[in-house]
Write a protein that holds these residues in place. Structure first.
Motif, PDB file in Angstrom:
ATOM      1  N   ASP A   7      10.758  76.246 -57.594  1.00 45.72           N
ATOM      2  CA  ASP A   7      11.511  77.078 -58.539  1.00 45.72           C
ATOM      3  C   ASP A   7      12.801  76.386 -58.950  1.00 45.72           C
ATOM      4  O   ASP A   7      13.142  76.347 -60.140  1.00 45.72           O
ATOM      5  CB  ASP A   7      11.865  78.434 -57.919  1.00 45.72           C
ATOM      6  N   LEU A   8      13.507  75.853 -57.983  1.00 46.71           N
ATOM      7  CA  LEU A   8      14.776  75.180 -58.268  1.00 46.71           C
ATOM      8  C   LEU A   8      14.568  73.949 -59.142  1.00 46.71           C
ATOM      9  O   LEU A   8      15.380  73.667 -60.031  1.00 46.71           O
ATOM     10  CB  LEU A   8      15.484  74.816 -56.967  1.00 46.71           C
ATOM     11  N   ARG A   9      13.472  73.221 -58.917  1.00 49.50           N
ATOM     12  CA  ARG A   9      13.176  72.048 -59.744  1.00 49.50           C
ATOM     13  C   ARG A   9      12.977  72.477 -61.203  1.00 49.50           C
ATOM     14  O   ARG A   9      13.498  71.841 -62.126  1.00 49.50           O
ATOM     15  CB  ARG A   9      11.937  71.337 -59.199  1.00 49.50           C
ATOM     16  N   HIS A  10      12.265  73.579 -61.419  1.00 52.45           N
ATOM     17  CA  HIS A  10      12.050  74.067 -62.788  1.00 52.45           C
ATOM     18  C   HIS A  10      13.355  74.578 -63.405  1.00 52.45           C
ATOM     19  O   HIS A  10      13.607  74.354 -64.594  1.00 52.45           O
ATOM     20  CB  HIS A  10      10.983  75.156 -62.806  1.00 52.45           C
ATOM     21  N   VAL A  34       5.657  77.696 -66.910  1.00 50.33           N
ATOM     22  CA  VAL A  34       5.034  77.198 -65.690  1.00 50.33           C
ATOM     23  C   VAL A  34       3.832  78.080 -65.345  1.00 50.33           C
ATOM     24  O   VAL A  34       3.912  79.310 -65.429  1.00 50.33           O
ATOM     25  CB  VAL A  34       6.052  77.213 -64.528  1.00 50.33           C
ATOM     26  N   SER A  35       2.728  77.454 -64.936  1.00 49.83           N
ATOM     27  CA  SER A  35       1.547  78.215 -64.527  1.00 49.83           C
ATOM     28  C   SER A  35       1.790  78.857 -63.164  1.00 49.83           C
ATOM     29  O   SER A  35       2.739  78.517 -62.452  1.00 49.83           O
ATOM     30  CB  SER A  35       0.327  77.302 -64.439  1.00 49.83           C
ATOM     31  N   ALA A  36       0.897  79.754 -62.781  1.00 47.80           N
ATOM     32  CA  ALA A  36       0.989  80.404 -61.475  1.00 47.80           C
ATOM     33  C   ALA A  36       0.902  79.385 -60.345  1.00 47.80           C
ATOM     34  O   ALA A  36       1.440  79.605 -59.258  1.00 47.80           O
ATOM     35  CB  ALA A  36      -0.117  81.439 -61.333  1.00 47.80           C
ATOM     36  N   GLU A  37       0.266  78.256 -60.614  1.00 50.20           N
ATOM     37  CA  GLU A  37       0.143  77.203 -59.609  1.00 50.20           C
ATOM     38  C   GLU A  37       1.344  76.264 -59.587  1.00 50.20           C
ATOM     39  O   GLU A  37       1.414  75.361 -58.762  1.00 50.20           O
ATOM     40  CB  GLU A  37      -1.127  76.379 -59.854  1.00 50.20           C
ATOM     41  N   ALA A  39       2.363  74.299 -62.264  1.00 51.27           N
ATOM     42  CA  ALA A  39       2.265  73.196 -63.219  1.00 51.27           C
ATOM     43  C   ALA A  39       3.051  73.526 -64.482  1.00 51.27           C
ATOM     44  O   ALA A  39       2.998  74.647 -64.986  1.00 51.27           O
ATOM     45  CB  ALA A  39       0.805  72.955 -63.582  1.00 51.27           C
ATOM     46  N   VAL A  40       3.779  72.545 -64.989  1.00 54.51           N
ATOM     47  CA  VAL A  40       4.513  72.721 -66.238  1.00 54.51           C
ATOM     48  C   VAL A  40       3.516  72.674 -67.390  1.00 54.51           C
ATOM     49  O   VAL A  40       2.799  71.689 -67.574  1.00 54.51           O
ATOM     50  CB  VAL A  40       5.597  71.637 -66.411  1.00 54.51           C
ATOM     51  N   LEU A  41       3.451  73.750 -68.159  1.00 56.50           N
ATOM     52  CA  LEU A  41       2.545  73.847 -69.297  1.00 56.50           C
ATOM     53  C   LEU A  41       3.208  73.420 -70.596  1.00 56.50           C
ATOM     54  O   LEU A  41       2.564  72.872 -71.481  1.00 56.50           O
ATOM     55  CB  LEU A  41       2.025  75.283 -69.423  1.00 56.50           C
ATOM     56  N   ALA A  42       4.498  73.700 -70.732  1.00 48.03           N
ATOM     57  CA  ALA A  42       5.248  73.350 -71.939  1.00 48.03           C
ATOM     58  C   ALA A  42       6.729  73.500 -71.641  1.00 48.03           C
ATOM     59  O   ALA A  42       7.120  74.209 -70.710  1.00 48.03           O
ATOM     60  CB  ALA A  42       4.857  74.257 -73.099  1.00 48.03           C
ATOM     61  N   LEU A  61       7.483  79.148 -76.842  1.00 49.02           N
ATOM     62  CA  LEU A  61       6.555  78.929 -75.741  1.00 49.02           C
ATOM     63  C   LEU A  61       5.670  80.151 -75.510  1.00 49.02           C
ATOM     64  O   LEU A  61       4.470  80.016 -75.263  1.00 49.02           O
ATOM     65  CB  LEU A  61       7.307  78.567 -74.461  1.00 49.02           C
ATOM     66  N   ALA A  62       6.240  81.329 -75.617  1.00 45.07           N
ATOM     67  CA  ALA A  62       5.456  82.548 -75.430  1.00 45.07           C
ATOM     68  C   ALA A  62       4.413  82.728 -76.522  1.00 45.07           C
ATOM     69  O   ALA A  62       3.319  83.214 -76.281  1.00 45.07           O
ATOM     70  CB  ALA A  62       6.371  83.768 -75.371  1.00 45.07           C
TER      71      ALA A  62
END
Length: 68
Positions: A7-10, A34-37, A39-42, A61-62
């Motif tokens: 979370d902090l990285r994002h 970010v995906s539930a897993e 992963a950065v999606l956009a 993004l939404a």
């Protein structure tokens, strides 16, 4: 709410994107989808001055609009 290292990285990436926006003359906002897993999606930053007045990264993004 408890934040983990992922979370902090994002969040840090959001801050870096906001700094890019500010350096480009826009308001300092950055967004990472970010995906539930985890992963950065956009990702993107505010571009109301450099692209168009309605360009806010969280809305783009939404809506699935591509990053520029």
């Amino acid at each position: 709410m408890v934040f983990n290292e992922q979370d902090l990285r994002h969040l840090r990436r959001c801050v870096a994107l906001a700094e890019e926006a500010l350096a480009g003359g826009d308001m300092a906002f950055g967004s990472v989808l970010v995906s539930a897993e985890g992963a950065v999606l956009a990702e993107d930053h505010n571009r109301i001055h450099s692209h168009e007045p309605t360009w806010h990264p969280e809305i783009a993004l939404a809506d699935g609009r591509p990053s520029i």
